[in-house]
Design a protein around this motif. Structure first.
Motif: not given
Lengths: 329, 329, 329, 329
Positions: C235-236, C238-241, C243, C248, D165, D188, D205, D245
């Motif tokens: 989840k983290i 996929n909402m960040s860079s 992704r 995802d 975030t 976030n 990430n 991304w």
């Protein structure tokens, strides 16, 4: 005596293959008759000279006519095309930059195979894809000629002094005939197996060489940053299990050894571009045979990046320089 | 005589450092007085035995009491903790699995530094991060003791036969004192520079060793798939620029050489786990010093993957086996 | 109307090229006349069915006659060879496993080009080396036919549901004609440029896909070992860079997503062998164009090693499983 | 109301832990009392300003006094040391360059823990090794304080606009208290788990980000050399499984997208040095947990080489430029 004996062995073999007997024996028994040579570049030129020195009349050609001058002055006959050479000589050596050149010189419109004599011995010393060597061998066989691959280890210096190593692939019964010529140009002539294995051996050696060189460069660099004296570190590695040709014979760190390119701003030696080319061949053969070569593959990429970063013309040991820069310098 | 001379050199040095003179001379002049030994594992046990053979009384300890039995039967005195050893012996050798063990044995609640005598010589033969060696040296100096790092090259066999190589880091004026002991256990004792450089040399060697081994494995595998006989290929590499210790002394392909782990299903030798550990140390030092080590880094990853795939206990040359499997088999 | 207009545009183009006018216009104006199809494997079979559904009579062939049965029952006419298909249909689609098959189907003794009609449109949906596509296009042009490469993205499911993506290379003025057929089998038909660019786009996508997948696998594995919950980590990311499609849409960690191969023991999906093949193509094109692809190259090696370690038949997201094992398990 | 409720939850928790009740409730119930801030660099400065804007009185310090001026003019109180800050504020945020700074600011001679009040909430937004976060948490716990790691995603721009975030690790029952402050600075705020998991999520990430970026750069470069238009290739990748991304939001090829560093000669953005640092952290955690990260490891090496080749100050998407140069240019 040996030549005669070899001649009769060949005779029997050819008989079984229904090849024209007269031509074969004429090739193999007249060992100091003329030898064809195609490709008179940095390597081909001194190689052909060494054949001349050993008393072989040379019939040569090159796409760049100016490359032929020196040899012509030394008595070589210069012709217009590989086909013309093949028309006159039944033993031909080729030394060319890459696979497409080899394909053209053998199978092109003015190629050797257009006029090759039955029973001719064709030796290719270029470093190319082994699968191309196999194709050339098959094409030669259709014309009744014999093709062998015989790439070299050693650079221009070894070519001049006649100290090359030849790795030879092809029919084992032709090896003695090939060796007769190759030993005029090299100190070692090693039979590797069927056609293409000469290339394979060369490619394998150079892949391991590249891995050893990059490994030595990054290890020396790490040791220096950790406070070790480079000469001392080289000495320790060379008496230990980290030892390799790049650490004990061709050390990439300036000041560690005399008489190697690292001591001369990476001039001369074996160029990064050529190493990148050989690693490309290694990669191709590995991909085709589905062989994992993780370090060889990364070595290929590193030499490719170096070519892109201005190291194309430097000796391949300049990877030390490529890796060593301090941040912010 | 040499010992006396060294003693007087030390004497002068200590004087300048305002260290208690009497203690120092008592350590250095009594060369066959007792030696402390902490860590009696596969390596430490035969090392301590060699010191015993050379006439040094041993005072030892280990976290596993059963490890001490054999040495006790040979006459060593066994104590409960490193602190107790330090209370009795002013020369101590430590041989431990990894950095945390070293930190604990030196600076833990029952550690050497709790009771170390002024002027003691502490030699750590563990393979650990050089930055930890430096920390231990600084901690020892605060207590008036001298710490040197002296990791070894060579396995259990070399430890038993007294043929280890020691790479020693620390104050140069203490090297002779260290060498007196280390030469009872090893054939080569090399001074590398300031504290930590012994570790650095060891780590550098093993990184290049790993690169050479994987490189040899993938090169041999590629050559075999290209139709080369493995023995012939090894011979060609070993007379050429691809040559390295892994190709000429410890070849990873079964059947190429006698007396190496590849001939014995990769039993014995230097385990994949240990190589992965040393490559982790190399990676850490490279990361800390911002040194690019692309092949060393990939070698680390490959040995790490091998550990995950069931090769942890095999000799590190089993990377040949890891890479060679045919698809679908 | 569009077809007519396209026809007249083609007409002008052909005129300039001195190609037989009548044949061209006959092909392009009769849009629901028969379509040839060569290669009725897992992909080709559902693709041909979709053409049938859209009302195109199919004339097909395959080296394995049993592959043709189903299509024959649905009304397709089955012939013996690609040459026979080319004799009857002037629009042909080929869907074959690899470059050698394509070369054989087009230029072999019973190949399409033996009997191809002037003005025919030949669309190859195989994934092959773009240089082979160019060779086929040149060979087709000599026979007065048009060759386009149109490899697909999407697997058997997308082939069945008509949801493939086609990446099309070739003469832009033929794209509309190609799209007419391809849009019966796919949801997206993208024009990429000259011949070979369809393959290039496909290869580029799959190289980046492999990098993203391995990267996701090792990142998820690292996070899990560091104590993160895999669903939360996904989840983290996929909402960040961090992704990417592999994180995802096709997450390789069992339990993170529904309906993907990681949730089904890596059954189905896109096999590791196929990914290794595509990465081999990427590697070849990169080597030929001297392009550094460090991560693509390592991804290739990793999928190659996986093939050797028993993962050949699993979905390519099984790289998570390949990397995750704990030491000693 | 929420604050009161949270206060009473904390109250119960503290009770169970036998922590001084009065102090805790005083911290948690007075939400707009002063907040400490240590580290007023490029990131810390705008973060502290956002806290001021939300009405929190700020007590700050920095090793460079000039960094404090702007905040002082806005009304913040500037003190000499972290210890002094801890003496006045029971909620402190730290934003520092690397692990050693964090260790010093918390446990150094003038560190926070020297004068920290019981029950204080200490939030570290630096990006550091998760093992250091755990050490700090343990040290804080000994003093009766609570430490949480809360590294950020997003650069200076996001810090200024309050759109960071935060990935938060630490005791779950303290998350609401942390979120109260962090949500003034970020859009976030994600709870990740126990102490260190915020760092772990950040590191994971960024490792995947680096892999995706290099992968995108080499893929785009390969496609361009194969004749594809870069915008078209990006479009194809972004509608396919190669999407990430770096391809769809931050494309590294000049001219493909607006408003990203590739369009501005790689100025601004996230520097190569910082990415190399984060990849070093990822490598360390992977080495410590024996996790294979082959692509992450190679990405680390590539960014390290870039730092050595003059790319240290450019945005990390400049890897496209690093890889793209043609040989001989």
């Amino acid at each position: 005596m040996a030549a005669l004996f070899r001649g009769s062995r060949n005779l029997l073999k050819r008989w079984n293959k229904n090849v024209d007997l007269a031509l074969v024996s004429s090739r193999s028994m007249a060992s100091k008759t003329q030898v064809g040579f195609v490709g008179l570049g940095n390597m081909g030129n001194p190689m052909a000279k060494n054949l001349l020195k050993h008393g072989y009349p040379i019939i040569a050609t090159d796409v760049f006519p100016e490359s032929c001058k020196e040899l012509q002055e030394l008595g070589a006959q210069i012709l217009d095309s590989p086909a013309d050479v093949a028309d006159k000589a039944d033993r031909i050596i080729t030394m060319l930059p890459s696979s497409p050149n080899v394909v053209d010189v053998y199978t092109g419109p003015n190629g050797i195979l257009k006029k090759v004599k039955k029973g001719s011995l064709l030796i290719d010393s270029s470093t190319i894809d082994p699968s191309v060597s196999k194709e050339m061998a098959a094409a030669a066989e259709k014309m009744g000629a014999v093709f062998m691959d015989a790439p070299v280890s050693g650079g221009v210096g070894a070519a001049s002094s006649g100290n090359l190593t030849f790795m030879v692939g092809g029919a084992e019964e032709e090896f003695t005939a090939a060796k007769e010529l190759l030993s005029c140009m090299g100190a070692n002539v090693v039979y590797c197996g069927q056609v293409g294995t000469g290339q394979s051996a060369k490619i394998c050696n150079n892949m391991l060489l590249a891995i050893g060189m990059i490994g030595t460069a990054e290890t020396m660099n790490l040791g220096i940053r950790l406070g070790l004296d480079p000469k001392l570190l080289a000495k320790i590695l060379n008496m230990s299990s980290g030892r390799c040709w790049s650490s004990d014979t061709y050390n990439p760190v300036p000041g560690v050894m005399e008489g190697v390119p690292s001591g001369n701003n990476y001039q001369g030696g074996f160029g990064t571009t050529l190493m990148a080319k050989d690693l490309g061949l290694a990669q191709n053969t590995a991909t085709n045979t589905k062989t994992p070569v993780p370090l060889g593959s990364l070595a290929h990429q590193i030499y490719r990046m170096m070519c892109a970063r201005g190291y194309a013309g430097k000796d391949f040991s300049s990877v030390f320089q490529f890796l060593r820069e301090e941040e912010g310098q």
